[in-house]
Structures are given as C-alpha cells and as structure tokens.
Motif scaffolding. Structure first.
Motif, PDB file in Angstrom:
ATOM      1  N   PRO A   1       0.727  -1.268  -0.291  1.00 46.40           N
ATOM      2  CA  PRO A   1      -0.056  -0.012  -0.111  1.00 46.40           C
ATOM      3  C   PRO A   1       0.968   1.060   0.175  1.00 46.40           C
ATOM      4  CG  PRO A   1      -0.621  -0.891   1.734  1.00 46.40           C
ATOM      5  CD  PRO A   1       0.827  -2.213   0.963  1.00 46.40           C
ATOM      6  N   ASP A   2       0.594   2.615  -0.252  1.00 49.93           N
ATOM      7  CA  ASP A   2       0.971   3.928  -0.206  1.00 49.93           C
ATOM      8  C   ASP A   2       1.600   4.090   0.695  1.00 49.93           C
ATOM      9  OD1 ASP A   2       0.971   4.025  -3.157  1.00 49.93           O
ATOM     10  OD2 ASP A   2      -0.927   5.163  -3.294  1.00 49.93           O
ATOM     11  N   GLU A   3       1.190   3.861   1.393  1.00 46.75           N
ATOM     12  CA  GLU A   3       1.736   4.762   3.152  1.00 46.75           C
ATOM     13  C   GLU A   3       2.658   3.203   3.488  1.00 46.75           C
ATOM     14  OE1 GLU A   3      -0.558   4.063   7.052  1.00 46.75           O
ATOM     15  OE2 GLU A   3      -1.590   5.427   6.283  1.00 46.75           O
ATOM     16  N   GLU A   4       2.328   2.060   3.429  1.00 44.91           N
ATOM     17  CA  GLU A   4       3.970   1.418   3.033  1.00 44.91           C
ATOM     18  C   GLU A   4       4.728   1.575   2.291  1.00 44.91           C
ATOM     19  OE1 GLU A   4       5.098  -3.427   4.239  1.00 44.91           O
ATOM     20  OE2 GLU A   4       2.768  -2.707   4.691  1.00 44.91           O
ATOM     21  N   ARG A   5       5.121   2.181   1.713  1.00 44.47           N
ATOM     22  CA  ARG A   5       5.693   2.374   0.571  1.00 44.47           C
ATOM     23  C   ARG A   5       6.880   3.736   0.715  1.00 44.47           C
ATOM     24  NH1 ARG A   5       3.718   0.062  -3.793  1.00 44.47           N
ATOM     25  NH2 ARG A   5       2.068   1.872  -4.219  1.00 44.47           N
ATOM     26  N   LYS A   6       5.751   4.599   1.614  1.00 44.41           N
ATOM     27  CA  LYS A   6       6.768   5.405   1.124  1.00 44.41           C
ATOM     28  C   LYS A   6       7.301   5.361   2.556  1.00 44.41           C
ATOM     29  CE  LYS A   6       2.684   8.782  -0.137  1.00 44.41           C
ATOM     30  NZ  LYS A   6       1.326   9.786   0.581  1.00 44.41           N
ATOM     31  N   ILE A   7       6.837   4.559   3.769  1.00 43.94           N
ATOM     32  CA  ILE A   7       7.924   4.813   4.885  1.00 43.94           C
ATOM     33  C   ILE A   7       9.136   3.601   3.973  1.00 43.94           C
ATOM     34  CG2 ILE A   7       8.075   3.007   6.908  1.00 43.94           C
ATOM     35  CD1 ILE A   7       4.717   3.279   7.328  1.00 43.94           C
ATOM     36  N   VAL A   8       8.600   2.600   3.595  1.00 40.83           N
ATOM     37  CA  VAL A   8       9.928   1.330   3.515  1.00 40.83           C
ATOM     38  C   VAL A   8      10.755   2.305   2.297  1.00 40.83           C
ATOM     39  CG1 VAL A   8      10.451   0.082   1.657  1.00 40.83           C
ATOM     40  CG2 VAL A   8       8.804  -0.195   3.320  1.00 40.83           C
ATOM     41  N   GLU A   9      10.371   3.253   1.306  1.00 47.62           N
ATOM     42  CA  GLU A   9      11.318   4.032   0.556  1.00 47.62           C
ATOM     43  C   GLU A   9      11.908   5.224   1.458  1.00 47.62           C
ATOM     44  OE1 GLU A   9       8.368   5.223  -2.460  1.00 47.62           O
ATOM     45  OE2 GLU A   9       8.511   3.856  -4.038  1.00 47.62           O
ATOM     46  N   SER A  10      11.734   5.621   2.561  1.00 47.91           N
ATOM     47  CA  SER A  10      12.901   6.672   3.587  1.00 47.91           C
ATOM     48  C   SER A  10      13.515   6.482   3.968  1.00 47.91           C
ATOM     49  CB  SER A  10      11.186   7.188   4.791  1.00 47.91           C
ATOM     50  OG  SER A  10      10.890   5.600   5.078  1.00 47.91           O
ATOM     51  N   ILE A  11      13.473   4.452   4.156  1.00 52.70           N
ATOM     52  CA  ILE A  11      14.933   4.258   4.946  1.00 52.70           C
ATOM     53  C   ILE A  11      15.654   4.156   3.403  1.00 52.70           C
ATOM     54  CG2 ILE A  11      15.812   2.343   5.864  1.00 52.70           C
ATOM     55  CD1 ILE A  11      12.677   0.838   6.159  1.00 52.70           C
ATOM     56  N   GLU A  12      16.945   4.617   4.272  1.00 58.08           N
ATOM     57  CA  GLU A  12      17.962   4.756   3.601  1.00 58.08           C
ATOM     58  C   GLU A  12      19.139   3.691   3.840  1.00 58.08           C
ATOM     59  OE1 GLU A  12      22.354   6.968   3.819  1.00 58.08           O
ATOM     60  OE2 GLU A  12      20.763   8.313   4.917  1.00 58.08           O
ATOM     61  N   GLY A  13      19.297   3.566   1.837  1.00 53.21           N
ATOM     62  CA  GLY A  13      20.119   2.752   1.519  1.00 53.21           C
ATOM     63  C   GLY A  13      19.468   1.369   0.557  1.00 53.21           C
ATOM     64  N   TYR A  14      18.454   1.170   1.237  1.00 52.83           N
ATOM     65  CA  TYR A  14      17.005   0.387   0.126  1.00 52.83           C
ATOM     66  C   TYR A  14      16.970   0.346  -1.243  1.00 52.83           C
ATOM     67  CZ  TYR A  14      16.772  -1.712   4.878  1.00 52.83           C
ATOM     68  OH  TYR A  14      16.432  -2.875   6.038  1.00 52.83           O
TER      69      TYR A  14
END
Length: 144
Positions: A86-99
């Motif tokens: 879901p967009d909300e979860e993807r935003k969290i994941v994309e905010s983690i540096e290095g992934y």
C-alpha cells in the motif's frame, strides 16, 4: 528461553569466488558493471568495478547488496513486494536509506543462515540479475 542465535558470514574464499564468477559472467555478456559483496552485517566485504562501468551504478550495486542482506531476499522479490505494498507502507520503506527496489541483488544463505549478499549494477536490471545469479551458483558449486 533461547538467548542467542547462530550467525555466520562469508569466508574470504567465498567472497573471492563470488567476485571472480561475477566478473567472468559480465565478460561473457560483454557488459561493464560494479560488483558489491557484503557480509551478514551489511558491511562491504568485496568490491570490483569493471573498467568503463557507469559511475552512478556503483552506488546502486552497493544498495542492491545492502538490500539483499537486510531483507534476506533477492532484490527482484523486494521490488515485487514494494510494488504491491500500500502507498502508506511504500512511503515508509522508501524513506529508509540504502534500500533499493531493483533486480541484481541476491542474499547468500547457507543452511538457513544469512552469510551476506551480492549486488551488481551497470547494465540492464535483467543483465545485473543474471550476473548476480551466476556468482551465487558458482559459490554453491564451489561449496560442494
């Protein structure tokens, strides 16, 4: 209560096999790539850049190996996972540096224990994935 968990890491010989096999496969495909090998703590353990590999791809190779180690899955699977999140979860994941969500990163797992990972970048994602898979297959063959 269990208070510990076995951990492992790649041996020097395993790192050398991964790098050598990746370079050989890249040469077979006539592509120029960067190859990053990380240990089980996601620390750089081995690195080779083919002459002429795009400089921007060096960071991508590093992130692919980092992601493979930290997720314990090929980055192609991580890409599928993040695309379906879901967009909300993807935003969290994309905010983690290095992934990074891109093909070309593969964890190295032996007997259920994560030992490290390899990331390849510089060509198409399909070719990067091919090189990474060839390196892991070579390591599996060498360890028999």
């Amino acid at each position: 209560m269990k208070i510990g968990e076995k951990r492992g890491t790649l041996t020097t010989e395993a790192i050398q096999v991964l790098l050598k096999a990746a370079v050989e496969r890249a040469q077979e495909l006539d592509i120029k790539v960067h190859i990053s090998v990380m240990d089980s703590a996601a620390e750089l353990a081995g690195w080779i850049s083919c002459a002429g590999a795009p400089r921007i791809a060096a960071t991508t190779a590093h992130r692919k190996s980092f992601t493979a180690v930290n997720t314990g899955m090929p980055t192609s699977q991580w890409k599928t996972y993040t695309a379906a999140a879901p967009d909300e979860e993807r935003k969290i994941v994309e905010s983690i540096e290095g992934y990074i969500s891109a093909d070309g990163g593969i964890p190295v797992i032996d007997d259920g224990i994560l030992l490290g990972g390899i990331g390849v970048s510089g060509a198409s994602q399909e070719a990067d994935e091919d090189v990474a898979q060839a390196a892991v297959r070579a390591l599996e063959t060498a360890s028999r």
